[in-house]
Design a protein around this motif. Structure first.
Motif, PDB file in Angstrom:
ATOM      1  N   GLY A  26      55.067  39.068  62.864  1.00 18.09           N
ATOM      2  CA  GLY A  26      56.644  39.158  62.066  1.00 18.09           C
ATOM      3  C   GLY A  26      57.577  39.607  62.972  1.00 18.09           C
ATOM      4  N   ALA A  27      58.562  38.780  63.407  1.00 14.31           N
ATOM      5  CA  ALA A  27      59.596  38.262  64.278  1.00 14.31           C
ATOM      6  C   ALA A  27      59.954  40.497  64.266  1.00 14.31           C
ATOM      7  CB  ALA A  27      60.710  38.348  63.709  1.00 14.31           C
ATOM      8  N   ALA A  28      60.546  41.219  63.665  1.00 12.85           N
ATOM      9  CA  ALA A  28      60.657  42.263  64.049  1.00 12.85           C
ATOM     10  C   ALA A  28      59.944  43.403  65.397  1.00 12.85           C
ATOM     11  CB  ALA A  28      61.220  43.101  63.320  1.00 12.85           C
ATOM     12  N   ASP A  29      58.424  43.255  64.508  1.00 12.15           N
ATOM     13  CA  ASP A  29      57.532  43.611  65.516  1.00 12.15           C
ATOM     14  C   ASP A  29      57.161  43.385  67.349  1.00 12.15           C
ATOM     15  OD1 ASP A  29      57.226  45.500  63.654  1.00 12.15           O
ATOM     16  OD2 ASP A  29      54.861  44.746  63.119  1.00 12.15           O
ATOM     17  N   PHE A  30      57.141  41.946  66.986  1.00 16.23           N
ATOM     18  CA  PHE A  30      57.487  41.457  68.238  1.00 16.23           C
ATOM     19  C   PHE A  30      58.674  41.568  69.262  1.00 16.23           C
ATOM     20  CE2 PHE A  30      58.278  38.226  70.841  1.00 16.23           C
ATOM     21  CZ  PHE A  30      57.292  37.553  72.536  1.00 16.23           C
ATOM     22  N   LEU A  31      60.269  41.569  68.554  1.00 15.08           N
ATOM     23  CA  LEU A  31      60.976  42.371  69.333  1.00 15.08           C
ATOM     24  C   LEU A  31      60.903  43.511  69.948  1.00 15.08           C
ATOM     25  CD1 LEU A  31      63.984  40.016  67.289  1.00 15.08           C
ATOM     26  CD2 LEU A  31      63.358  39.216  69.383  1.00 15.08           C
ATOM     27  N   ALA A  32      60.626  44.925  69.169  1.00 13.32           N
ATOM     28  CA  ALA A  32      60.445  45.109  68.952  1.00 13.32           C
ATOM     29  C   ALA A  32      59.362  45.992  70.476  1.00 13.32           C
ATOM     30  CB  ALA A  32      59.928  46.656  67.437  1.00 13.32           C
ATOM     31  N   TRP A  33      58.714  44.896  70.771  1.00 17.87           N
ATOM     32  CA  TRP A  33      57.503  45.165  71.395  1.00 17.87           C
ATOM     33  C   TRP A  33      58.127  45.002  72.795  1.00 17.87           C
ATOM     34  CZ3 TRP A  33      53.585  42.467  68.489  1.00 17.87           C
ATOM     35  CH2 TRP A  33      52.801  43.158  67.161  1.00 17.87           C
ATOM     36  N   THR A  34      59.063  43.664  73.629  1.00 16.23           N
ATOM     37  CA  THR A  34      58.897  42.869  73.830  1.00 16.23           C
ATOM     38  C   THR A  34      60.728  42.975  74.348  1.00 16.23           C
ATOM     39  OG1 THR A  34      59.661  41.031  72.664  1.00 16.23           O
ATOM     40  CG2 THR A  34      57.332  41.633  72.998  1.00 16.23           C
ATOM     41  N   GLY A  35      61.437  43.659  73.550  1.00 18.16           N
ATOM     42  CA  GLY A  35      62.765  43.607  73.692  1.00 18.16           C
ATOM     43  C   GLY A  35      63.423  44.344  75.042  1.00 18.16           C
ATOM     44  N   GLU A  36      62.543  44.986  75.446  1.00 21.02           N
ATOM     45  CA  GLU A  36      63.212  45.295  77.338  1.00 21.02           C
ATOM     46  C   GLU A  36      62.789  44.533  77.563  1.00 21.02           C
ATOM     47  OE1 GLU A  36      60.636  49.319  77.824  1.00 21.02           O
ATOM     48  OE2 GLU A  36      60.967  50.234  76.311  1.00 21.02           O
TER      49      GLU A  36
END
Length: 115
Positions: A26-36
């Protein structure tokens, strides 16, 4: 690891690596994991999965609001670069007769990071 890198003043880049993986997690999880991460290097398929955008330009701009600097690779069409929510431009590839494109995205990331 990203928090430790940030604390040490080391910028992090991320390459999503697989549109199928992004659909699975899921895009939301990936973005949360890597957003930094400071930079992101998705290909067009990955950028579309992450944003739902219709074009590389739209996807690059949208992702640059999360990552800061984004280069969406578009195969033979080159790449689109955005930073801080605005389009910076396109990188045009010289025409060539490709024999094997294996590693082309990795080579692009290496050159981009080196520059």
């Amino acid at each position: 690891l990203m928090a430790r890198a940030r604390a040490a003043g080391v910028p992090v880049s991320v390459d999503p690596n697989s549109a199928a993986f992004l659909r699975e997690v899921g895009a939301a999880d990936f973005l949360a994991w890597t957003g930094e991460a400071a930079l992101c290097f998705p290909n067009l398929d990955e950028a579309v999965v992450l944003t739902g955008a219709a074009t590389a330009h739209e996807a690059a701009v949208a992702l640059s609001e999360t990552y800061g600097l984004v280069a969406v690779t578009c195969g033979a069409e080159g790449a689109v670069v955005a930073a801080g929510g605005r389009l910076l431009g396109s990188v045009v590839q010289e025409p060539l007769d490709a024999v094997d494109s294996t590693g082309a995205g990795d080579a692009f990331c290496a050159g981009f990071l080196g520059a």
